[in-house]
Motif scaffolding. Structure first.
Motif, PDB file in Angstrom:
ATOM      1  N   GLY A 326       0.703  -1.126  -0.038  1.00  0.00           N
ATOM      2  CA  GLY A 326       0.064  -0.131   0.134  1.00  0.00           C
ATOM      3  C   GLY A 326       0.526   1.295  -0.002  1.00  0.00           C
ATOM      4  N   LEU A 327       0.268   2.408   0.488  1.00  0.00           N
ATOM      5  CA  LEU A 327       0.766   3.578   0.530  1.00  0.00           C
ATOM      6  C   LEU A 327       1.957   3.868   1.584  1.00  0.00           C
ATOM      7  CD1 LEU A 327      -1.742   6.390  -0.323  1.00  0.00           C
ATOM      8  CD2 LEU A 327       0.561   6.146  -1.472  1.00  0.00           C
ATOM      9  N   ASP A 329       4.446   6.810   2.909  1.00  0.00           N
ATOM     10  CA  ASP A 329       4.623   8.088   2.761  1.00  0.00           C
ATOM     11  C   ASP A 329       5.907   8.749   3.616  1.00  0.00           C
ATOM     12  OD1 ASP A 329       4.197  10.800   2.232  1.00  0.00           O
ATOM     13  OD2 ASP A 329       2.508  11.166   3.965  1.00  0.00           O
ATOM     14  N   TYR A 338       4.044   3.431  -3.529  1.00  0.00           N
ATOM     15  CA  TYR A 338       2.798   2.661  -3.564  1.00  0.00           C
ATOM     16  C   TYR A 338       3.270   1.285  -3.915  1.00  0.00           C
ATOM     17  CZ  TYR A 338      -1.954   0.414  -3.528  1.00  0.00           C
ATOM     18  OH  TYR A 338      -2.915  -0.522  -3.135  1.00  0.00           O
ATOM     19  N   SER A 344       5.406  -1.293  -8.328  1.00  0.00           N
ATOM     20  CA  SER A 344       6.038  -0.240  -7.122  1.00  0.00           C
ATOM     21  C   SER A 344       5.990   1.225  -8.154  1.00  0.00           C
ATOM     22  CB  SER A 344       7.256  -0.530  -6.781  1.00  0.00           C
ATOM     23  OG  SER A 344       7.697  -1.822  -6.247  1.00  0.00           O
ATOM     24  N   GLN A 434      -5.909   5.000  -0.373  1.00  0.00           N
ATOM     25  CA  GLN A 434      -5.315   4.279  -1.579  1.00  0.00           C
ATOM     26  C   GLN A 434      -5.115   5.588  -2.443  1.00  0.00           C
ATOM     27  OE1 GLN A 434      -4.871   1.193  -0.564  1.00  0.00           O
ATOM     28  NE2 GLN A 434      -5.194   0.590  -2.657  1.00  0.00           N
ATOM     29  N   PHE A 454      -4.845   4.185  -6.554  1.00  0.00           N
ATOM     30  CA  PHE A 454      -4.150   3.040  -6.753  1.00  0.00           C
ATOM     31  C   PHE A 454      -5.084   1.903  -6.453  1.00  0.00           C
ATOM     32  CE2 PHE A 454      -1.093   6.219  -5.363  1.00  0.00           C
ATOM     33  CZ  PHE A 454      -0.139   6.028  -6.541  1.00  0.00           C
TER      34      PHE A 454
END
Length: 539
Positions: A326-327, A329, A338, A344, A434, A454
């Motif tokens: 997933g994300l 940050d 992501y 990727s 997402q 995403f």
């Protein structure tokens, strides 16, 4: 109305006097006072140094130091390869040959070539002796503070591992350090000042006596301020280049190591920052071990993630953070990642860098790279040169990145090789679930908003601009990717791409620059639109 049209501000030497003054003022506005005053001080201050009373070296056990090896660059006693160019050193004048690029000459004076087990040791010894004979104190590229700093460290590393500096060379090394203390780069700050401080710490530990202790404390005092400033909370180096991040992380590990060897107390915060820096590099590195080429970045000149982790484990700094699905940050640096089973994605919703040192920044806000099905698909174009000229301007410009160009204007007012005047600013940044949403306001006043959404097998990018005017989105493909357009459906290697609200799609060529002085032709898509555009990637 559109005073910032055009791909660049153009060469400053071609401007009128008033335009030059205005551009310089716009650039100087962002500098710290010390950067301005130090430029004046270094022009008028004396560079004379003491050439007697040399300190002795400390008794440091040889073969105790570990370092990341460099590739072979010394081919023979007079032939060298740097930055994909091979040149010869046939006379003393060639150390400063005006026909050779400045960065190539800098590399010649770094002496990185000492740090490998391939080059004949006699070549290394002969080259060091030749440097001393042909580079008098204070003359030429080698005595500029940055190459001087790197050479000081490399000579010491070499002596503490497999090499041997005799008394004449040790005395010259002292002169190099003394000259560095007169030329510390407060006018530049950033990674240059960090390199200066690292050299002072190495010299202060390598030699003994009061003078050496002063060098050590000078370097440590600089780093006590610079380390927490230059490494952001998410671990990134604040100039936001993957290349410089790797170099500065290696620098920090080297400093920790030499201080441990000398049994000097190391601030716990430095250990924590080194760990964060390794975690950031882990997070920003693709599955193939290569980082995105964001801002000034190039392959082949920095240690790899694997090499940095290997050195960190020797130092007991070995807990690198894994990337979660997933994300992910990296808020302070502005980057995000992501991670899905089959791809990727690396995006940039961050400012151009520190206001007072944006020399390695590009017009690349809302830029991205896509790695899918075990291959790089969409890539940043990279850099091939630091030399002033059209190529340098192009590679820093908006059209060389996977973002949107409104009309023909730049995001940021870039000029020269490393100069930035008026800048774009991120005005929206929201990463949640997402979705990653960002917007910037360019120096011309135009606003570009981009939303990344995403899914496990698709990505949707929605672009909006704040005016009914033409804009162009660009996608730069890796040279291994063959792009085909059929009935407005784009096939790009392992992925397909669909567009909504486009007015035109052009398949063109561009030059991918993964390393200095290396240009590889590859496919480029230019997608024209008015107002808004939707792009869907089917992975």
């Amino acid at each position: 109305m559109y005073r910032c049209l055009g791909s660049a501000v153009g060469p400053i030497e071609n401007m009128g006097t008033l335009k030059k003054i205005i551009l310089i003022i716009r650039t100087l506005t962002y500098l710290k006072p010390i950067q301005v005053t130090n430029r004046i001080i270094r022009k008028i201050s004396s560079k004379s140094i003491n050439r007697i009373n040399f300190p002795e070296t400390r008794n440091i056990t040889k073969h105790k130091i570990h370092f990341i090896e460099r590739s072979q660059s010394i081919l023979t006693e007079n032939k060298f390869t740097f930055l994909n160019h091979t040149k010869e050193l046939n006379s003393a004048k060639d150390w400063n040959n005006p026909k050779y690029p400045k960065l190539w000459l800098y590399n010649l004076h770094y002496f990185d070539g000492l740090l490998n087990n391939i080059t004949d040791p006699s070549f290394k010894t002969n080259l060091i002796n030749r440097w001393v004979d042909e580079n008098p104190v204070g003359f030429g590229n080698g005595w500029e503070p940055y190459p001087n700093s790197l050479r000081i460290v490399n000579w010491i590393k070499w002596h503490l591992s497999n090499g041997e500096l005799n008394n004449i060379l040790l005395e010259n090394l002292v002169l190099q350090v003394r000259y560095l203390t007169k030329t510390i780069e407060y006018h530049l700050l950033g990674n240059h000042l960090f390199a200066n401080a690292k050299a002072l710490i190495f010299a202060g530990i390598f030699f003994k006596g009061k003078e050496a202790e002063n060098w050590f404390h000078k370097g440590k005092g600089i780093l006590e301020k610079q380390i927490p400033e230059q490494f952001l909370q998410d671990g990134a180096h604040f100039e936001l280049s993957t290349t410089y991040h790797a170099l500065l992380t290696e620098d920090l590990l080297d400093i920790i190591q030499i201080m441990r060897i000398a049994e000097k107390p190391i601030p716990e915060s430095w250990i924590n920052i080194a760990q964060k820096a390794i975690n950031w590099l882990t997070g920003i590195t693709r599955p193939d071990g290569m980082p995105p080429l964001f801002n000034d970045a190039a392959y082949g000149i920095t240690p790899s993630l694997e090499e940095i982790i290997s050195l960190s484990k020797i130092l007991g700094i070995n807990e690198n953070k894994e990337i979660k699905p997933g994300l992910n940050d990296f808020r302070e640096s502005g980057y995000f990642r992501y991670e899905a089973d089959d791809y990727s994605f690396f995006g940039d919703i961050g400012q151009i860098g520190p206001d007072y040192i944006p020399g390695h920044a590009h017009c690349d806000m809302l830029n991205f790279e896509l790695f899918a099905h075990r291959t790089p698909v969409i890539v940043d174009t990279g850099i091939s040169t630091y030399e002033v000229g059209k190529r340098r301007q192009l590679e820093r410009g908006t059209k060389s990145h996977n973002t949107v160009q409104i009309r023909d204007s730049e995001q940021t007012e870039i000029w020269g090789a490393f100069r930035v005047a008026r800048r774009a600013k991120i005005i929206t940044r929201n990463i949640k679930g997402q979705t990653a949403i960002g917007a910037y306001k360019g120096y011309c006043g135009s606003v570009h908003k981009r939303a990344f959404s995403f899914n496990t097998d698709s990505i949707i990018i929605a672009d909006e601009i704040n005016e009914e005017n033409y804009a162009t989105a660009r996608l730069h493909f890796h040279p291994s990717i063959n792009v085909i357009i059929t009935d407005k459906i784009v096939t790009a290697g392992p992925i397909k791409i669909e567009f909504s609200n486009e007015t035109n799609i052009l398949l063109k060529k561009y030059y991918y620059a993964p390393e200095f002085n290396k240009l590889i032709e590859a496919d480029l898509l230019e997608i024209s639109f008015i107002g808004h555009l939707k792009t869907k990637f089917i992975i």
